[in-house]
Design an enzyme around this catalytic site. Structure first.
Site, PDB file in Angstrom:
ATOM      1  N   TYR A 277       0.858  -1.189   0.000  1.00  0.00           N
ATOM      2  CA  TYR A 277       0.000   0.000   0.000  1.00  0.00           C
ATOM      3  C   TYR A 277       0.888   1.231   0.000  1.00  0.00           C
ATOM      4  O   TYR A 277       1.833   1.333   0.787  1.00  0.00           O
ATOM      5  CB  TYR A 277      -0.897   0.014   1.243  1.00  0.00           C
ATOM      6  CG  TYR A 277      -1.793   1.232   1.337  1.00  0.00           C
ATOM      7  CD1 TYR A 277      -2.851   1.421   0.445  1.00  0.00           C
ATOM      8  CD2 TYR A 277      -1.596   2.195   2.326  1.00  0.00           C
ATOM      9  CE1 TYR A 277      -3.680   2.523   0.538  1.00  0.00           C
ATOM     10  CE2 TYR A 277      -2.429   3.307   2.425  1.00  0.00           C
ATOM     11  CZ  TYR A 277      -3.472   3.476   1.531  1.00  0.00           C
ATOM     12  OH  TYR A 277      -4.288   4.575   1.618  1.00  0.00           O
TER      13      TYR A 277
ATOM     14  N   ASP B 199       9.271   3.039  -0.412  1.00  0.00           N
ATOM     15  CA  ASP B 199       8.221   3.650   0.392  1.00  0.00           C
ATOM     16  C   ASP B 199       8.465   3.222   1.834  1.00  0.00           C
ATOM     17  O   ASP B 199       8.067   2.141   2.246  1.00  0.00           O
ATOM     18  CB  ASP B 199       6.842   3.206  -0.104  1.00  0.00           C
ATOM     19  CG  ASP B 199       5.726   3.807   0.740  1.00  0.00           C
ATOM     20  OD1 ASP B 199       6.032   4.475   1.758  1.00  0.00           O
ATOM     21  OD2 ASP B 199       4.548   3.607   0.390  1.00  0.00           O
TER      22      ASP B 199
ATOM     23  N   LYS C 204       4.415   9.061   8.994  1.00  0.00           N
ATOM     24  CA  LYS C 204       4.242   8.350  10.266  1.00  0.00           C
ATOM     25  C   LYS C 204       5.272   8.782  11.324  1.00  0.00           C
ATOM     26  O   LYS C 204       5.131   9.865  11.866  1.00  0.00           O
ATOM     27  CB  LYS C 204       4.201   6.840  10.021  1.00  0.00           C
ATOM     28  CG  LYS C 204       2.962   6.491   9.150  1.00  0.00           C
ATOM     29  CD  LYS C 204       2.606   5.057   8.968  1.00  0.00           C
ATOM     30  CE  LYS C 204       1.265   4.980   8.224  1.00  0.00           C
ATOM     31  NZ  LYS C 204       1.207   4.038   7.146  1.00  0.00           N
TER      32      LYS C 204
HETATM   33  C1  LIG Z   1       0.468   4.542   5.789  1.00  0.00           C
HETATM   34  C2  LIG Z   1       1.195   4.326   4.528  1.00  0.00           C
HETATM   35  C3  LIG Z   1       1.040   5.179   3.424  1.00  0.00           C
HETATM   36  C4  LIG Z   1       0.021   6.271   3.395  1.00  0.00           C
HETATM   37  O1  LIG Z   1       0.280   7.277   4.320  1.00  0.00           O
HETATM   38  P1  LIG Z   1      -0.918   8.277   4.719  1.00  0.00           P
HETATM   39  O2  LIG Z   1      -0.256   9.232   5.658  1.00  0.00           O
HETATM   40  O3  LIG Z   1      -1.975   7.431   5.332  1.00  0.00           O
HETATM   41  O4  LIG Z   1      -1.373   8.922   3.468  1.00  0.00           O
HETATM   42  C5  LIG Z   1       1.851   4.990   2.324  1.00  0.00           C
HETATM   43  N1  LIG Z   1       2.761   4.003   2.291  1.00  0.00           N
HETATM   44  C6  LIG Z   1       2.934   3.157   3.328  1.00  0.00           C
HETATM   45  C7  LIG Z   1       3.981   2.093   3.240  1.00  0.00           C
HETATM   46  C8  LIG Z   1       2.151   3.278   4.463  1.00  0.00           C
HETATM   47  O5  LIG Z   1       2.303   2.399   5.469  1.00  0.00           O
END
Ligand SMILES: *Cc1c(COP(=O)(O)O)cnc(C)c1O
Length: 427
Positions: free
Chosen positions: A144, A239, A267
């Protein structure tokens, strides 16, 4: 467990907010539960509106690596709050967080702050397409990367939980520009590069997949991505929105010794406030406006409260022994779950990278999303409900990781494993 107030609040929320929640993963639908409304949190604990206390393994879906309300972060935010909440102009705080991030993450020479992980990945993809002049994006099933159109193809997290392949509203032409391959599928990636290498702008990957539970990269997988992208003139994007400052101070790239071209963060670097960031080699990052032609902007980007929370968080993480201690607590949890499940004769696959942890109810090793889907979801639902009833707050989906924080004590872990032992007996 009292639920009256949460129940009432949920009824009100549903009338005003789609599904009653502002992010689908909070809805708990796949585990046949209504969401609890939260009143407050402290350390390893979260308290709902009815006054129930839970040991929290969601940690706001990743940011709360220090636990809730760490004094250093509260103080830093209060200090900035007294001077204002947003200026729409640069502050020294942005330099300080940028300096901390670039010093920590091997691939990052220059960084742009944004407001979420979605913004970070979306912008990194645009940059990769801008600098290569190519359109194709390669991603992996069950990973994701936020909810931008390009990346909502065979996605993990809430998309996986809902069991849907993609989303209406994503134009077919956009989805066609994204090739999704099996995670750890080295041969599939080789084949795609052989056929279309000169059209591929970038490969984006979660270096440890945490949005389909937890799947670690197989030996040679990330190395292969690095070699193929370099040879084809494509960019490799890690990512690290979840893994950044989580699996190690310098993220998964520091842990595995692989340097991507671009890195996305969010995060943990926001310390619980809305922050994202993307960065990488100077030559690429200089293509971003106003220095270059690739446009990306944000009214609240680099927000001073968020920068202050991020700086204070990273400084805590830099303290000697932080990750070692967190690793020890996390190992205690993983080992406890493995032993208790074995004792109860429940087949599970438990894996852990640092303080990210996953447990699938299957006897098959899990290397990709197909394997992850062999997990017994009915069993997971019973497990989830049983743990919640015993005061353990887990992500309401098989396809999410659990997070241990520095605030979790040995006693918290023991209580969690004891709760699991009771629940395993009921499965
Ligand atoms: C949480 C997450 C996202 C999205 O981040 P948001 O702040 O919710 O838009 C993208 N990539 C990874 C790997 C994630 O865990």
């Amino acid at each position: 467990m009292k639920k009256d107030i949460s129940k009432k609040l949920f009824e009100q929320a549903v009338a005003l907010i789609p599904g009653g929640v502002n992010s689908p993963v909070r809805a708990c639908r796949s585990v046949e539960t209504d969401p609890l409304f939260i009143d407050r949190a402290d350390g390893a604990y979260i308290f709902d509106a009815d006054g129930n206390r839970f040991i929290d393994y969601i940690g706001s879906w990743g940011p709360m690596i220090l636990g809730h309300r760490p004094p250093a972060v509260l103080d830093a935010v209060a200090d900035v709050l007294a001077r204002g909440t947003s200026f729409g102009a640069p502050t020294d705080l942005e330099i300080e967080l940028a300096r901390l991030v670039c010093a920590a993450v091997p691939s990052m020479e220059v960084v742009r702050m944004v407001n979420s992980g979605t913004e970070a990945t979306m912008s990194a993809i645009r940059l990769a397409r801008g600098v290569t002049g190519r359109d194709l994006v390669v991603k992996f099933d069950g990973c994701y990367h936020g909810h931008a159109d390009t990346l909502l193809v065979a996605a993990g997290s809430g998309v996986a939980t809902l069991g849907i392949p993609g989303s209406p509203g994503v134009p077919e032409a956009v989805a066609a520009g994204t090739l999704s391959l099996p995670f750890n599928g080295i041969e599939a990636v080789q084949a795609v590069f052989k056929e279309k290498g000169d059209q591929i702008a970038c490969v984006i990957v979660e270096p440890v997949a945490g949005n389909m539970g937890l799947v670690r990269p197989a030996q040679g997988f990330l190395e292969t991505l690095r070699e193929l992208t370099a040879a084809a003139g494509s960019l490799l994007i890690f990512d690290e929105v979840m893994t950044g400052f989580r699996v190690a101070f310098g993220g998964a790239q520091a842990l595995f010794g692989i340097t991507p071209d671009l890195t996305c963060l969010a995060k943990v670097i926001g310390g619980g406030l809305p922050v994202g960031a993307y960065g990488g080699k100077r030559a690429f990052m200089e293509q971003i406006a106003p220095q270059g032609p690739v446009y990306q902007a944000g009214t609240l980007s680099g927000n001073p409260l968020a920068m202050a929370a991020g700086i204070a968080t990273l400084k805590e993480l830099q303290k000697p022994g932080f990750y070692e201690a967190l690793d020890e607590t996390s190992a205690q949890l993983a080992d406890g779950l493995v032993q208790t499940a074995a004792g109860a004769g429940i087949p599970v696959q438990v894996d852990r990278v640092g303080s990210m942890l996953g447990m699938y109810f299957t006897d098959q090793p899990v290397h990709d999303f197909e394997d992850a889907k062999t997990s017994d979801l009915d069993r997971f639902t019973t497990y989830y409900k049983g743990m919640l009833a015993r005061g353990i707050y887990l992500a309401p989906s098989q396809f999410e990781a659990a997070f241990v924080s520095a605030a979790h004590s040995a006693a918290d872990i023991e209580a969690t494993v004891n709760a699991a032992a009771e629940v395993f007996e009921t499965l």
